[in-house]
Design a protein around this motif. Structure first.
Motif, short mmCIF file in Angstrom:
data_model
loop_
_atom_site.label_atom_id
_atom_site.label_comp_id
_atom_site.label_asym_id
_atom_site.label_seq_id
_atom_site.Cartn_x
_atom_site.Cartn_y
_atom_site.Cartn_z
N ASN A 194 113.17 31.68 76.58
CA ASN A 194 112.74 32.37 77.62
C ASN A 194 113.66 32.31 78.86
O ASN A 194 112.99 32.90 80.00
N LEU A 207 112.50 34.07 82.67
CA LEU A 207 111.94 32.90 83.44
C LEU A 207 112.67 32.96 84.99
O LEU A 207 112.40 32.93 85.95
N GLU A 254 103.75 30.78 84.49
CA GLU A 254 104.57 31.22 82.92
C GLU A 254 105.16 30.27 82.32
O GLU A 254 104.66 30.19 81.05
N SER A 288 102.00 28.82 80.51
CA SER A 288 101.58 29.57 79.45
C SER A 288 102.41 29.43 78.22
O SER A 288 101.72 29.64 77.25
#
Ligand code: ADP
Length: 465
Positions: free
Chosen positions: A65, A69, A174, A177
């Motif tokens: 990610n 991010l 983020e 999570s």
């Protein structure tokens, strides 16, 4: 019906609202910590190997990610793309380091036997985690500063709650999570809010790790002392750079441009003051102005069109402006920069000369893109002035004679010293580091100490039967 209050997160580069997070009340924080405490023992019971395998999966999720991010981080910080993308690789490397070494760092010890019971009892020291660790972070590195502490704490077997800065809560939310997304045990979470939420974390957890201002660190220390819980603080700095007469001036000039202006000067280990031997002062200054003049200030997207980004908020802009104005009023000269740029919180990279220790820019933490340079007569004066501060985070010494550099380094009151370099200490994880003086207490990053700080040692004495 009551609604949870929320915080609008704004881009410091252009003022637009880029996200919204709940402002969690103290009762919520308390409930979250209570839940974490219940789940922690099964996380600890997984053992180091079990926890390592979750952390490795988490590292892979972060890398998968990476781009998304970095965009979120850029939107809330106003960083240039080059800086928005350095935090995650740093964290991935730290995960690799601690996953490799956690087993030995946390292993039980059997010290050489001693005392009247040595022959009849087995003596063993084990390391057990604090059940819930609270990590409270500032806005300058919202991804890295949350995870560099959360990761060793998780590997040590603690549950972790992170409270990010109210200015930059998005990327931290983020990454928290992501932990649930990979299906890991529910022992890592993020609570958003301002100072009250931070205070509620201190009131609920078993150990507090704080990174931020000295003022807030002191308040947290007092609050933790009331509860008699341990804490570690990584606070401000006023890092000195000492350029001796035999330094490689090109390297030093580029070094200060990087060390003073990276992240728009908003690093606790930014170069905040420069002391240069009078014999090379003018030549060094010329090269610094040259190096700084090549940098581009402004808003970036993903195209590397800016080198120096926004300041985090208008308070930060006010501090930088005040320090430059104060220096000029007291006789300093601005050789380049000195002004705001555009309508966001941008400030030109600024080189100041003829400064002295009566000026705010040499005494208080500026946390901005300024490079104040002072002429000194040799190493002794440089060391005396470098130590004339309440802070003691890091410093650098520049000389072709590295033996001499080391001797000067050992006279400095700072937790880390780079010789002919800046920031290199941040990338040497095997060396545990912590600020001296008002730059911190106990916040060791790296090495065995960087993970053991999240544990309590327990003496187990077994009678032989
Ligand atoms: P900055 O880093 O912006 O100078 P602070 O050091 O005050 O500011 O903030 C760092 C972090 O500490 C932020 O997450 C902030 O919300 C939190 N914080 C501020 N005040 C307190 C407090 N009294 N107790 C706990 N946390 C706090």
């Amino acid at each position: 019906m009551t609604t949870t209050p929320s915080i609008d997160v704004r881009s410091p580069a252009n003022g637009s609202v880029v996200g919204r997070v709940p402002e969690r009340p103290a009762e919520d924080v308390d409930t979250v910590v209570g839940e974490l405490r219940e789940r922690q023992s099964s996380w600890e019971a997984l053992g180091v190997a079990g926890r390592v395998s979750w952390l490795e999966r988490y590292r892979d999720w972060l890398l998968d990610n990476e781009d998304r991010l970095a965009r979120v981080l850029q939107s809330e910080t106003g960083k240039p793309w080059a800086e928005a993308t350095i935090e995650l690789p740093y964290v991935a490397d730290l995960i690799n380091y601690y996953c490799t070494h956690a087993g030995s760092f946390l292993a039980p010890e059997a010290p050489p036997a001693h005392g009247p019971l040595a022959l009849t009892k087995r003596q063993r020291l084990v390391r057990r985690p604090y059940p819930v660790v609270g990590v409270i972070t500032p806005w300058n590195f919202p991804l890295a500063l949350a995870l560099v502490d959360a990761i060793p704490a998780l590997l040590a077997g603690a549950a972790v709650v992170v409270k990010p800065s109210e200015y930059t809560p998005l990327v931290t939310s983020e990454v928290a999570s992501g932990w649930s997304e990979i299906g890991a045990p529910d022992v890592f979470t993020c609570v958003t809010g301002a100072g009250e939420a931070g205070a509620a974390v201190v009131d609920a957890v078993d150990y507090v790790q704080f990174t931020g201002s000295t003022r807030t660190g002191r308040a947290i220390g007092k609050r933790a002392a009331e509860r008699l819980i341990p804490y570690s603080l990584e606070l401000g700095g006023k890092d000195a750079m000492i350029v001796l007469a035999d330094a490689d001036l090109d390297r030093a000039a580029r070094g200060v441009a990087w060390g003073g202006l990276c992240n728009a000067g908003q690093m606790c280990t930014s170069v905040e003051r420069v002391y240069v031997d009078a014999g090379v002062h003018d030549e060094f200054v010329r090269r610094v102005v040259d190096a700084v003049g090549q940098l581009r200030v402004g808003e970036d997207d993903q195209s590397y069109r800016a080198d120096v980004g926004a300041l985090a908020n208008s308070d930060q802009l006010d501090i930088v402006t005040r320090h430059v104005t104060d220096a000029v009023e007291r006789g300093a000269r601005v050789l380049t920069g000195g002004n705001r740029v555009g309508s966001g919180t941008f400030f030109e990279p600024t080189v100041l000369v003829d400064v002295d220790h009566d000026m705010a820019c040499m005494r208080e933490e500026t946390f901005g893109p300024t490079i104040p340079i002072m002429r000194v007569t040799g190493a002794d004066e440089a060391v005396r002035l470098a130590n004339d501060t309440a802070y003691g985070l890091s410093a650098s010494v520049w000389t072709r004679d590295t033996e001499r550099g080391r001797r000067v380094a050992e006279r400095l009151e700072a937790g880390a010293v780079n010789i002919n370099d800046v920031f290199a200490n941040l990338f040497t994880l095997p060396l545990p580091q912590a600020g001296w003086k008002q730059s911190g207490i106990g916040a060791r990053l790296g090495g065995a100490q960087g993970i053991r700080k999240y544990t309590r040692s327990q003496a187990i004495v077994t009678a032989r039967v």
